[in-house]
Design a protein around this motif. Structure first.
Motif, mmCIF file in Angstrom:
data_model
loop_
_atom_site.group_PDB
_atom_site.id
_atom_site.type_symbol
_atom_site.label_atom_id
_atom_site.label_comp_id
_atom_site.label_asym_id
_atom_site.label_seq_id
_atom_site.Cartn_x
_atom_site.Cartn_y
_atom_site.Cartn_z
ATOM 1 N N LEU A 1 9.015 20.172 11.149
ATOM 2 C CA LEU A 1 8.042 20.057 12.241
ATOM 3 C C LEU A 1 6.619 20.097 11.697
ATOM 4 O O LEU A 1 5.718 19.463 12.262
ATOM 5 N N GLY A 2 6.405 20.841 10.595
ATOM 6 C CA GLY A 2 5.077 20.863 9.977
ATOM 7 C C GLY A 2 4.683 19.495 9.444
ATOM 8 O O GLY A 2 3.546 19.037 9.635
ATOM 9 N N PHE A 3 5.603 18.815 8.759
ATOM 10 C CA PHE A 3 5.315 17.469 8.257
ATOM 11 C C PHE A 3 4.969 16.517 9.401
ATOM 12 O O PHE A 3 4.107 15.650 9.264
ATOM 13 N N ILE A 4 5.659 16.672 10.535
ATOM 14 C CA ILE A 4 5.392 15.807 11.687
ATOM 15 C C ILE A 4 4.052 16.161 12.319
ATOM 16 O O ILE A 4 3.311 15.293 12.800
ATOM 17 N N GLY A 5 3.705 17.446 12.314
ATOM 18 C CA GLY A 5 2.507 17.891 13.016
ATOM 19 C C GLY A 5 1.208 17.631 12.288
ATOM 20 O O GLY A 5 0.165 17.452 12.939
ATOM 21 N N TYR A 6 1.210 17.590 10.950
ATOM 22 C CA TYR A 6 -0.048 17.441 10.213
ATOM 23 C C TYR A 6 -0.796 16.152 10.552
ATOM 24 O O TYR A 6 -2.027 16.174 10.740
ATOM 25 N N PRO A 7 -0.150 14.984 10.654
ATOM 26 C CA PRO A 7 -0.910 13.793 11.055
ATOM 27 C C PRO A 7 -1.505 13.916 12.458
ATOM 28 O O PRO A 7 -2.565 13.338 12.735
ATOM 29 N N ILE A 8 -0.843 14.676 13.320
ATOM 30 C CA ILE A 8 -1.334 14.817 14.691
ATOM 31 C C ILE A 8 -2.617 15.621 14.731
ATOM 32 O O ILE A 8 -3.525 15.338 15.529
ATOM 33 N N VAL A 9 -2.731 16.644 13.869
ATOM 34 C CA VAL A 9 -3.895 17.535 13.915
ATOM 35 C C VAL A 9 -4.955 17.146 12.881
ATOM 36 O O VAL A 9 -5.929 17.881 12.701
ATOM 37 N N SER A 10 -4.785 16.001 12.212
ATOM 38 C CA SER A 10 -5.738 15.619 11.161
ATOM 39 C C SER A 10 -6.369 14.253 11.398
ATOM 40 O O SER A 10 -6.556 13.479 10.438
ATOM 41 N N PRO A 11 -6.735 13.898 12.609
ATOM 42 C CA PRO A 11 -7.308 12.551 12.826
ATOM 43 C C PRO A 11 -8.639 12.348 12.115
ATOM 44 O O PRO A 11 -8.911 11.253 11.604
ATOM 45 N N ALA A 12 -9.490 13.377 12.056
ATOM 46 C CA ALA A 12 -10.793 13.219 11.410
ATOM 47 C C ALA A 12 -10.618 12.987 9.912
ATOM 48 O O ALA A 12 -11.271 12.104 9.317
ATOM 49 N N ALA A 13 -9.741 13.780 9.261
ATOM 50 C CA ALA A 13 -9.506 13.619 7.833
ATOM 51 C C ALA A 13 -8.871 12.261 7.533
ATOM 52 O O ALA A 13 -9.195 11.618 6.526
ATOM 53 N N ILE A 14 -7.967 11.807 8.398
ATOM 54 C CA ILE A 14 -7.345 10.500 8.205
ATOM 55 C C ILE A 14 -8.376 9.389 8.302
ATOM 56 O O ILE A 14 -8.367 8.423 7.523
ATOM 57 N N ALA A 15 -9.306 9.531 9.254
ATOM 58 C CA ALA A 15 -10.355 8.516 9.413
ATOM 59 C C ALA A 15 -11.240 8.442 8.163
ATOM 60 O O ALA A 15 -11.633 7.347 7.722
ATOM 61 N N MET A 16 -11.564 9.604 7.583
ATOM 62 C CA MET A 16 -12.380 9.598 6.370
ATOM 63 C C MET A 16 -11.644 8.930 5.213
ATOM 64 O O MET A 16 -12.239 8.165 4.433
ATOM 65 N N SER A 17 -10.362 9.210 5.082
ATOM 66 C CA SER A 17 -9.586 8.593 4.001
ATOM 67 C C SER A 17 -9.535 7.083 4.146
ATOM 68 O O SER A 17 -9.520 6.349 3.152
#
Length: 384
Positions: free
Chosen positions: A11-27
């Motif tokens: 569930l942690g692996f599934i949840g990290y993309p959900i709570v990291s939109p800002a970091a994903i946008a920077m990458s």
């Protein structure tokens, strides 16, 4: 405990993309368009696999899946260097590598199966993630890299230690339970021997010695001779005390139903092969020790169902009564197990079911099970 841990981490692996939109946008600002979607998929898919696999019984799947999760993480972070366009973030405090947030997750999954690999995974995953992050932030590696990797390693090691302690605690509980079963069996055997010895001593003291002390010279009293014969008869019966009067089919069925109801009212007992327990069952009789062994073996099988089959499992007992045979099957649709994987310390099957029926002349027991497909315990006796 391993299955629960795998589910939680999945569930942690599934949840990290959900709570990291800002970091994903920077990458995404400094990488090719294909890398961010790939990185999200490579985070979510292993998580889903862990969650789905954790619903299965056993943990044979955990080792390969843990290695696969680690390889997926390393591969995705490694592909970042191919996707990187060479530019740097406008804000060097941002996240050039969004996957750095969970660089310790693969090592936590590996800790469920192999502590050594978990430590190696943590070192390589955190090192590679921090290298890619610094390259995306500054365009080169700085002197802070060793401290960042060390901080990530130390911080995640706390959680790895928690997982390791939990797994070792569970293993200790398993070993303690096996020792307890073994001690209880030895204590029960010793108690039975002491009880039998006490009964034997009482007969010797009250009947044999009393008869010998009453002997006088001359012609013995006829009553004394009868007392001596009675004492000898009782001595002969002591070893066979459990070979009591035969049990009728209707009485055997009553004992089976009573034992099943004593474990759970939800257990259904069905009877085949006789028309009426009150009529056809009255002229059919079984040895007392046979009925006792079958009832005890059935009770152990039902207790195993209550303990291991799962909360929603259904269970039934099918009894077949015949003039020269008494057979039954304890059937459930629970989680099942691999009978070959049962350790020697597990006394429920080896001693309480198979061993008990093997000690009865004509008795037999067979266990059929498969993970996820329920269990069938066949218990029976055929008149020699």
């Amino acid at each position: 405990m391993r299955r629960i841990g795998a589910r939680f981490l999945g569930l942690g692996f599934i949840g990290y993309p959900i709570v990291s939109p800002a970091a994903i946008a920077m990458s995404s600002e400094i990488t090719a368009g294909w890398w961010v979607p790939l990185s999200i998929v490579m985070s979510v898919v292993p998580g889903l696999m862990l969650v789905v696999a954790s619903s299965r019984s056993g943990t044979r799947w955990l080792g390969p899946l843990a290695l696969g999760t680690w390889c997926a993480y390393l591969g995705t972070v490694g592909l970042w260097f191919l996707a990187w366009d060479g530019s740097t973030l406008s804000d060097s405090a941002g996240n050039a590598q969004w996957m750095i947030a969970f660089c310790g997750m693969p090592s936590m999954v590996l800790m469920l199966v192999h502590p050594g690999l978990a430590a190696l995974s943590l070192l390589t995953s955190s090192g590679l993630a921090h290298v890619s992050s610094q390259m995306g932030r500054f365009g080169h590696l700085t002197a802070d890299l060793p401290f960042e990797v060390l901080w990530s390693f130390v911080f995640t090691s706390v959680f790895l230690a928690v997982v390791l302690v939990a797994i070792r605690t569970g293993r200790t509980l398993d070993e303690t339970q096996e020792d307890t079963y073994r001690s209880a069996a030895n204590a029960a055997a010793a108690t039975a021997r002491e009880a039998e010895k006490a009964r034997f001593d009482a007969i010797v003291h009250d009947r044999v010695i009393a008869s010998l002390l009453a002997v006088r010279t001359g012609r013995p009293d006829e009553r004394l001779a009868e007392q001596a014969r009675s004492a000898l008869d009782e001595l002969e019966c002591v070893p066979d005390r459990y070979d009591a009067a035969p049990v009728s089919a209707s009485e055997a069925l009553r004992r089976i139903r009573s034992a099943a109801a004593g474990i759970s009212e939800r257990i259904d007992v069905q009877v085949v092969a006789i028309e009426s327990p009150g009529e056809a069952g009255d002229h059919v009789e079984y040895p007392f020790d046979v009925v006792a062994a079958i009832v005890e073996a059935m009770s152990e099988a039902l207790r195993n169902v209550m303990r291991h089959a799962g909360r929603g499992a259904d269970c039934g007992v099918i009894v077949q009564l015949a003039p020269d045979a008494l057979n039954m099957a304890v059937v459930d649709n629970g989680e099942g197990f691999d009978p070959e994987a049962i350790g020697p310390g597990r006394l429920g099957i080896a001693v309480s079911i198979r061993g008990r029926m093997a000690r009865v002349d004509g008795g037999h027991a067979q266990i059929s099970s498969h993970p996820g497909r329920g269990t069938t315990v066949q218990i029976g006796w055929t008149r020699p």
